[in-house]
Design a protein around this motif. Structure first.
Motif, PDB file in Angstrom:
ATOM      1  N   ARG A   1      -1.214   7.043   7.484  1.00 54.62           N
ATOM      2  CA  ARG A   1      -0.888   8.243   6.305  1.00 54.62           C
ATOM      3  C   ARG A   1       0.206   7.973   5.559  1.00 54.62           C
ATOM      4  O   ARG A   1       0.633   8.521   4.549  1.00 54.62           O
ATOM      5  CB  ARG A   1      -1.099   9.653   6.962  1.00 54.62           C
ATOM      6  CG  ARG A   1      -2.627   9.967   7.471  1.00 54.62           C
ATOM      7  CD  ARG A   1      -2.313  11.309   8.025  1.00 54.62           C
ATOM      8  NE  ARG A   1      -2.294  12.244   6.825  1.00 54.62           N
ATOM      9  CZ  ARG A   1      -3.331  12.911   6.525  1.00 54.62           C
ATOM     10  NH1 ARG A   1      -4.482  12.743   7.003  1.00 54.62           N
ATOM     11  NH2 ARG A   1      -2.937  13.810   5.746  1.00 54.62           N
ATOM     12  N   LEU A   2       1.086   7.105   6.078  1.00 54.51           N
ATOM     13  CA  LEU A   2       2.320   6.688   5.358  1.00 54.51           C
ATOM     14  C   LEU A   2       1.990   5.824   4.265  1.00 54.51           C
ATOM     15  O   LEU A   2       1.063   5.222   4.214  1.00 54.51           O
ATOM     16  CB  LEU A   2       3.275   5.983   6.387  1.00 54.51           C
ATOM     17  CG  LEU A   2       4.148   7.026   7.209  1.00 54.51           C
ATOM     18  CD1 LEU A   2       4.798   6.025   8.193  1.00 54.51           C
ATOM     19  CD2 LEU A   2       5.122   7.710   6.827  1.00 54.51           C
ATOM     20  N   PRO A   3       2.640   5.912   3.161  1.00 53.12           N
ATOM     21  CA  PRO A   3       2.358   4.970   1.952  1.00 53.12           C
ATOM     22  C   PRO A   3       2.161   3.529   2.514  1.00 53.12           C
ATOM     23  O   PRO A   3       3.094   2.736   3.296  1.00 53.12           O
ATOM     24  CB  PRO A   3       3.472   5.107   1.059  1.00 53.12           C
ATOM     25  CG  PRO A   3       4.221   6.283   1.458  1.00 53.12           C
ATOM     26  CD  PRO A   3       3.927   6.599   2.902  1.00 53.12           C
ATOM     27  N   GLN A   4       1.221   2.765   2.261  1.00 57.61           N
ATOM     28  CA  GLN A   4       0.849   1.428   2.468  1.00 57.61           C
ATOM     29  C   GLN A   4       0.784   0.622   1.221  1.00 57.61           C
ATOM     30  O   GLN A   4       0.298   0.803   0.215  1.00 57.61           O
ATOM     31  CB  GLN A   4      -0.729   1.292   3.074  1.00 57.61           C
ATOM     32  CG  GLN A   4      -0.951   2.377   3.964  1.00 57.61           C
ATOM     33  CD  GLN A   4      -0.294   2.080   5.554  1.00 57.61           C
ATOM     34  OE1 GLN A   4      -0.357   0.662   6.013  1.00 57.61           O
ATOM     35  NE2 GLN A   4       0.464   2.884   6.152  1.00 57.61           N
ATOM     36  N   ALA A   5       1.402  -0.592   1.457  1.00 56.75           N
ATOM     37  CA  ALA A   5       1.506  -1.688   0.228  1.00 56.75           C
ATOM     38  C   ALA A   5      -0.117  -2.093  -0.095  1.00 56.75           C
ATOM     39  O   ALA A   5      -0.679  -2.377   0.996  1.00 56.75           O
ATOM     40  CB  ALA A   5       2.482  -2.783   0.640  1.00 56.75           C
ATOM     41  N   GLY A   6      -0.211  -2.599  -1.047  1.00 55.44           N
ATOM     42  CA  GLY A   6      -1.548  -2.911  -1.416  1.00 55.44           C
ATOM     43  C   GLY A   6      -1.850  -4.438  -0.872  1.00 55.44           C
ATOM     44  O   GLY A   6      -3.334  -4.775  -0.587  1.00 55.44           O
ATOM     45  N   GLN A   7      -0.914  -5.207  -0.770  1.00 53.62           N
ATOM     46  CA  GLN A   7      -1.285  -6.751  -0.306  1.00 53.62           C
ATOM     47  C   GLN A   7      -0.359  -7.117   0.680  1.00 53.62           C
ATOM     48  O   GLN A   7       0.633  -6.835   0.944  1.00 53.62           O
ATOM     49  CB  GLN A   7      -0.838  -7.484  -1.691  1.00 53.62           C
ATOM     50  CG  GLN A   7      -1.517  -7.292  -2.981  1.00 53.62           C
ATOM     51  CD  GLN A   7      -2.759  -7.664  -2.872  1.00 53.62           C
ATOM     52  OE1 GLN A   7      -3.389  -8.510  -2.276  1.00 53.62           O
ATOM     53  NE2 GLN A   7      -3.567  -6.865  -3.887  1.00 53.62           N
ATOM     54  N   LYS A   8      -0.851  -8.051   1.465  1.00 56.49           N
ATOM     55  CA  LYS A   8       0.086  -8.889   2.570  1.00 56.49           C
ATOM     56  C   LYS A   8       0.055 -10.424   2.314  1.00 56.49           C
ATOM     57  O   LYS A   8      -0.963 -10.925   1.912  1.00 56.49           O
ATOM     58  CB  LYS A   8      -0.549  -8.445   3.687  1.00 56.49           C
ATOM     59  CG  LYS A   8      -0.556  -7.145   4.258  1.00 56.49           C
ATOM     60  CD  LYS A   8      -0.929  -6.838   5.650  1.00 56.49           C
ATOM     61  CE  LYS A   8      -1.046  -5.302   5.784  1.00 56.49           C
ATOM     62  NZ  LYS A   8      -1.728  -4.848   7.122  1.00 56.49           N
ATOM     63  N   LEU A   9       1.140 -10.777   2.805  1.00 53.87           N
ATOM     64  CA  LEU A   9       1.238 -12.503   2.565  1.00 53.87           C
ATOM     65  C   LEU A   9       1.962 -12.890   3.603  1.00 53.87           C
ATOM     66  O   LEU A   9       3.194 -12.382   4.131  1.00 53.87           O
ATOM     67  CB  LEU A   9       1.992 -12.540   1.443  1.00 53.87           C
ATOM     68  CG  LEU A   9       2.349 -14.083   1.015  1.00 53.87           C
ATOM     69  CD1 LEU A   9       1.353 -14.978   0.762  1.00 53.87           C
ATOM     70  CD2 LEU A   9       3.398 -14.042  -0.175  1.00 53.87           C
ATOM     71  N   ASP A  10       1.540 -13.914   4.333  1.00 53.06           N
ATOM     72  CA  ASP A  10       2.290 -14.605   5.516  1.00 53.06           C
ATOM     73  C   ASP A  10       3.176 -15.620   5.171  1.00 53.06           C
ATOM     74  O   ASP A  10       2.966 -16.367   4.399  1.00 53.06           O
ATOM     75  CB  ASP A  10       1.321 -14.995   7.061  1.00 53.06           C
ATOM     76  CG  ASP A  10       0.655 -14.160   7.535  1.00 53.06           C
ATOM     77  OD1 ASP A  10       1.169 -12.935   7.403  1.00 53.06           O
ATOM     78  OD2 ASP A  10      -0.387 -14.472   8.088  1.00 53.06           O
ATOM     79  N   VAL A  11       4.595 -15.780   5.849  1.00 56.53           N
ATOM     80  CA  VAL A  11       5.347 -16.664   5.453  1.00 56.53           C
ATOM     81  C   VAL A  11       5.334 -17.377   6.880  1.00 56.53           C
ATOM     82  O   VAL A  11       5.301 -17.051   8.051  1.00 56.53           O
ATOM     83  CB  VAL A  11       6.795 -16.136   5.779  1.00 56.53           C
ATOM     84  CG1 VAL A  11       7.902 -17.207   5.423  1.00 56.53           C
ATOM     85  CG2 VAL A  11       6.925 -15.194   4.181  1.00 56.53           C
ATOM     86  N   LEU A  12       5.089 -18.921   6.778  1.00 53.01           N
ATOM     87  CA  LEU A  12       4.633 -19.381   7.795  1.00 53.01           C
ATOM     88  C   LEU A  12       5.929 -20.729   8.450  1.00 53.01           C
ATOM     89  O   LEU A  12       6.609 -21.077   7.550  1.00 53.01           O
ATOM     90  CB  LEU A  12       3.392 -20.590   7.531  1.00 53.01           C
ATOM     91  CG  LEU A  12       2.209 -19.856   6.898  1.00 53.01           C
ATOM     92  CD1 LEU A  12       1.087 -20.610   6.858  1.00 53.01           C
ATOM     93  CD2 LEU A  12       1.841 -18.632   7.889  1.00 53.01           C
ATOM     94  N   GLY A  13       5.777 -20.834   9.540  1.00 58.40           N
ATOM     95  CA  GLY A  13       6.915 -21.754  10.055  1.00 58.40           C
ATOM     96  C   GLY A  13       6.688 -23.098   9.478  1.00 58.40           C
ATOM     97  O   GLY A  13       5.382 -23.555   9.449  1.00 58.40           O
TER      98      GLY A  13
END
Ligand code: URA
Length: 390
Positions: free
Chosen positions: A278-290
């Motif tokens: 219920r906390l504000p959530q970002a619309g997108q996710k992106l992984d940073v890879l090793g």
């Protein structure tokens, strides 16, 4: 750096400072950090100390430079009001033992103005201004004792331990001359604290710790700071006993209950505790890879803080508004093994352009070597007479 002579640092007599919290019979103790990345311990400490019977009248700050701010984190909770008038502040304190607000036109007004000015005048890192900023708020609270968390390392304003010790001594001396018991712990900020950075994400991690879960480094630092708070508050005779009591208050659910009570009393939606989604959530996710296999040997912690600011989690200009939903979830910290292409971190974002800038910074901030390096201690040292008996 040299300390100014005593005559130049004398401020008003203790009796003149803060009468607005007179009339509370329990000891008034507070904790304050000099600022870091992922540093959310105040949100754990205030309800924990209140659950032990102390009064915690916490006046906090907003994000400064690359560091996060307690007020910005609290405002991620829908409805939470950090701008309580004094009468309301007292009411919340009387009802639940802790309240968390910002500087107001009535309490530490100069710091409110200086805070914004420092961000745009390149003076954020001055030890004298950090001391004035923190101690003006803490002395205005009329507390009996104060535990300072003075950060050192790549994510702190004081990168070198000797500079952190200088700042710690300055603040301890200022507090003691005002008749307060003060202790300063110099603690590590060479990598983010915990795994989550960004306002909503950090509130969720606070709830984890108050449930007895969460990452080890964050839990450990919270327990150590709580140990000192309870000892300074005369709740326990030693810091070790304070730690044990704090762990028990978490196990019993009393600390989490206190957090929920404070959130509700300050107008916040306490249902976020049972359901952090219920906390504000970002619309997108992106992984940073090793980029390669090996071990994480360093994370440039300031760069991680700047990446969060770029995403909108802090202010690039003083008039910017903060996006509570954005931030970073770290999957790898210093000492962890990594395989090539494995996620180091996930970016939570709302703007592609901002995410791209943040990603470049994060990629450059992780160093991967062939072997793990020895771990830096979480607590470097303790400064202040109040620490002598422990
Ligand atoms: N916290 C404050 O309140 N002020 C500073 O200058 C740094 C951290």
């Amino acid at each position: 750096m040299r300390k100014p002579p005593r005559s130049q640092t004398q401020c008003c007599a203790p009796a003149k400072c803060s009468i607005f919290l007179s009339g509370f019979s329990a000891r008034k103790i507070d904790k304050h950090s000099t600022g870091g990345v992922g540093d959310k311990t105040s949100l754990v400490l205030a309800p924990l100390a209140a659950a032990a019977g102390l009064i915690v009248p916490m006046i906090s700050g907003r994000g400064l430079g690359h560091t996060g701010g307690t007020l910005d984190k609290l405002e991620a909770i829908p409805g939470f009001n950090v701008n309580l008038p004094i009468t309301e502040f007292r009411r919340v304190l009387r009802t639940c033992g802790c309240a968390m607000i910002g500087q107001t036109a009535e309490i530490a007004p100069a710091d409110r103005k200086l805070y914004a000015l420092r961000d745009v005048t390149g003076t954020v890192e001055s030890p004298y201004l950090i001391c004035a900023s923190i101690m003006s708020k803490k002395l205005a609270e009329g507390i009996d004792g104060l535990v300072l968390d003075v950060k050192t390392g790549s994510g702190a304003f004081m990168k070198k331990e000797e500079d952190a010790a200088f700042l710690a001594e300055l603040m301890v001396e200022t507090g003691e001359r005002m008749g307060k018991q003060v202790v300063a712990l110099i603690t590590d900020m060479d990598q983010p604290l915990g795994l989550l950075v960004g306002n909503s994400l950090e509130v969720a991690e606070v709830v984890d710790v108050l449930r007895g879960e969460g990452p080890n480094d964050l839990r450990e630092l919270c327990l150590e700071l709580a140990g000192w708070v309870l000892q300074l508050g005369d709740v326990t005779a030693t810091v070790a006993q304070g730690r044990q009591m704090a762990a028990q208050l978490i196990r019993s659910g009393k600390a989490l209950e206190k957090f929920g009570q404070m959130v509700a009393l300050q107008g916040g939606d306490s249902s976020v505790i049972d359901d952090p989604r219920r906390l504000p959530q970002a619309g997108q996710k992106l992984d940073v890879l090793g980029s390669r296999a090996g071990f994480v040997t360093k994370i440039d912690c300031e760069a991680i803080g700047i990446a969060c600011v770029i995403l909108g989690g802090g202010r690039e200009k003083k008039e910017d508004s903060v996006d509570p939903s954005v931030g970073l979830a770290l999957h790898k910290k210093v000492g962890d093994s990594v395989t090539a292409g494995e996620p180091l971190c996930t970016i939570h974002y709302n703007s592609e352009a901002r995410a791209a800038r943040a990603k470049t910074l994060i990629e450059a901030s992780y160093q991967i070597g062939d072997a793990p390096l020895p771990k830096r201690p979480l607590i470097h040292r303790v400064i202040g007479k109040s620490g002598d008996k422990n």
